[in-house]
Design an enzyme around this catalytic site. Sequence first.
Site, PDB file in Angstrom:
ATOM      1  N   HIS A   1       5.126   3.920  -3.850  1.00  0.00           N
ATOM      2  CA  HIS A   1       4.157   4.950  -4.240  1.00  0.00           C
ATOM      3  C   HIS A   1       4.506   6.342  -3.710  1.00  0.00           C
ATOM      4  O   HIS A   1       3.642   7.210  -3.645  1.00  0.00           O
ATOM      5  CB  HIS A   1       2.749   4.543  -3.770  1.00  0.00           C
ATOM      6  CG  HIS A   1       2.201   3.358  -4.503  1.00  0.00           C
ATOM      7  ND1 HIS A   1       1.059   2.694  -4.138  1.00  0.00           N
ATOM      8  CD2 HIS A   1       2.661   2.695  -5.604  1.00  0.00           C
ATOM      9  CE1 HIS A   1       0.836   1.684  -4.967  1.00  0.00           C
ATOM     10  NE2 HIS A   1       1.801   1.660  -5.861  1.00  0.00           N
TER      11      HIS A   1
ATOM     12  N   CYS B   1       7.760  19.657  -8.020  1.00  0.00           N
ATOM     13  CA  CYS B   1       7.035  20.532  -8.938  1.00  0.00           C
ATOM     14  C   CYS B   1       6.188  19.696  -9.895  1.00  0.00           C
ATOM     15  O   CYS B   1       6.634  18.666 -10.392  1.00  0.00           O
ATOM     16  CB  CYS B   1       8.024  21.384  -9.721  1.00  0.00           C
ATOM     17  SG  CYS B   1       7.189  22.413 -10.944  1.00  0.00           S
TER      18      CYS B   1
ATOM     19  N   THR C   1      -3.016  -5.454   2.173  1.00  0.00           N
ATOM     20  CA  THR C   1      -3.264  -4.820   0.872  1.00  0.00           C
ATOM     21  C   THR C   1      -4.401  -5.537   0.156  1.00  0.00           C
ATOM     22  O   THR C   1      -4.508  -6.763   0.217  1.00  0.00           O
ATOM     23  CB  THR C   1      -1.992  -4.773  -0.015  1.00  0.00           C
ATOM     24  OG1 THR C   1      -2.353  -4.278  -1.317  1.00  0.00           O
ATOM     25  CG2 THR C   1      -1.298  -6.111  -0.170  1.00  0.00           C
TER      26      THR C   1
HETATM   27  N1  APR Z   1      -4.627  -5.879   9.429  1.00  0.00           N
HETATM   28  C1  APR Z   1      -4.489  -6.475   8.207  1.00  0.00           C
HETATM   29  N2  APR Z   1      -5.170  -6.079   7.117  1.00  0.00           N
HETATM   30  C2  APR Z   1      -6.032  -5.053   7.243  1.00  0.00           C
HETATM   31  C3  APR Z   1      -6.245  -4.399   8.485  1.00  0.00           C
HETATM   32  C4  APR Z   1      -5.489  -4.847   9.616  1.00  0.00           C
HETATM   33  N3  APR Z   1      -5.619  -4.302  10.822  1.00  0.00           N
HETATM   34  N4  APR Z   1      -7.168  -3.417   8.290  1.00  0.00           N
HETATM   35  C5  APR Z   1      -7.501  -3.456   6.994  1.00  0.00           C
HETATM   36  N5  APR Z   1      -6.823  -4.437   6.349  1.00  0.00           N
HETATM   37  C6  APR Z   1      -6.836  -4.771   4.913  1.00  0.00           C
HETATM   38  C7  APR Z   1      -8.175  -4.630   4.217  1.00  0.00           C
HETATM   39  O1  APR Z   1      -8.921  -5.844   4.344  1.00  0.00           O
HETATM   40  C8  APR Z   1      -7.761  -4.361   2.772  1.00  0.00           C
HETATM   41  O2  APR Z   1      -7.613  -5.578   2.045  1.00  0.00           O
HETATM   42  O3  APR Z   1      -5.997  -3.833   4.260  1.00  0.00           O
HETATM   43  C9  APR Z   1      -6.379  -3.706   2.900  1.00  0.00           C
HETATM   44  C10 APR Z   1      -6.334  -2.250   2.525  1.00  0.00           C
HETATM   45  O4  APR Z   1      -6.619  -2.119   1.159  1.00  0.00           O
HETATM   46  P1  APR Z   1      -6.567  -0.722   0.395  1.00  0.00           P
HETATM   47  O5  APR Z   1      -7.286   0.336   1.179  1.00  0.00           O
HETATM   48  O6  APR Z   1      -7.017  -0.981  -0.987  1.00  0.00           O
HETATM   49  O7  APR Z   1      -5.024  -0.303   0.444  1.00  0.00           O
HETATM   50  P2  APR Z   1      -3.832  -0.759  -0.504  1.00  0.00           P
HETATM   51  O8  APR Z   1      -3.988  -2.151  -0.959  1.00  0.00           O
HETATM   52  O9  APR Z   1      -2.592  -0.389   0.229  1.00  0.00           O
HETATM   53  O10 APR Z   1      -4.000   0.212  -1.734  1.00  0.00           O
HETATM   54  C11 APR Z   1      -3.032   0.151  -2.751  1.00  0.00           C
HETATM   55  O11 APR Z   1      -3.970   1.934  -3.966  1.00  0.00           O
HETATM   56  O12 APR Z   1      -4.897   3.896  -4.395  1.00  0.00           O
HETATM   57  C12 APR Z   1      -3.728   3.265  -4.305  1.00  0.00           C
HETATM   58  O13 APR Z   1      -1.655   4.263  -4.063  1.00  0.00           O
HETATM   59  C13 APR Z   1      -2.752   3.819  -3.302  1.00  0.00           C
HETATM   60  O14 APR Z   1      -1.018   2.612  -2.180  1.00  0.00           O
HETATM   61  C14 APR Z   1      -2.406   2.623  -2.468  1.00  0.00           C
HETATM   62  C15 APR Z   1      -2.802   1.488  -3.371  1.00  0.00           C
END
Ligand code: APR
Length: 247
Positions: free
Chosen positions: A123, A131, A193
């Site tokens: 990402h 730009c 994630t």
């Molecule tokens: N250890 C393990 N997991 C954790 C922890 C931790 N300490 N803290 C939070 N989490 C988990 C949460 O339970 C959640 O499932 O991390 C996850 C974070 O999820 P998101 O905030 O949705 O992040 P992500 O999955 O990386 O988002 C994907 O969405 O908007 C786009 O481009 C953006 O890269 C991003 C993508």
Amino acid sequence: MTNDVQQAITLLQNAKHICILTGAGISAESGIPTFRDKQTGLWENFRAEDLASIDAFERDPKMVWSWYQWRRNLVKDKQPNPAHHALASLQQWGKTQGKTLSLITQNVDDLHEQAGSQVTHLHGHLWKNKCSQCDAAYQGEIDYSQDALVNCPECEAYIRPDIVWFGEMLPSGAWQYAEQASADCDVFISIGTSSLVYPAAGLSQLAKSQGAKLIEINLHPTHNPLIDVVLASKAGEVLPTLSAALL
Ligand code: APR
């Protein structure tokens, strides 16, 4: 050690190709809020999903640029946590064992690199700019202490972060690498994630369809029925346990 952790260790011991996908949860213990956490301070009334888009930038470039400058200030002093360090150690361990360990991240921070890992970013990068019109990489200095818009020296259009926004294509080289690593692996690990955002969320399904075992490390697991081993813990706790047992 719990049964689940032991199962994960055995899978990793026996695997030849390991593919790891990280998300915002791996950086949470470094003090970087996850993407779907509620925002705080100045931006608490906005949703990240509504700011990270080309439509939002075209509508109000100053607002989107200011949000990224704020995020850059939030991230700039953050350090890799034990989860990043454990993955870097596992990658080294893999080399000594004749295993490949492909690390792919959805994160735009550089904490994996700071910990010493080789990582593929799906990402984009928080610290790179390009730009918004002609796509040329912007090499000039950016002053993170202020949020004035910057113009492209080639075409005068506004400079934007080199980050993949909602609705945009992933960088083709990074995506091809991720697909190949997922299709070829024996074990696929999703870490921190929510697995809501495609195409990255489809990589574990691809791995499974080619016979890989799936491990999930998440504080709040996703309840995906395809997962073989769920480690419902903080990444910064469980990854050092795995790495200590394997190294
Ligand atoms: N250890 C393990 N997991 C954790 C922890 C931790 N300490 N803290 C939070 N989490 C988990 C949460 O339970 C959640 O499932 O991390 C996850 C974070 O999820 P998101 O905030 O949705 O992040 P992500 O999955 O990386 O988002 C994907 O969405 O908007 C786009 O481009 C953006 O890269 C991003 C993508």
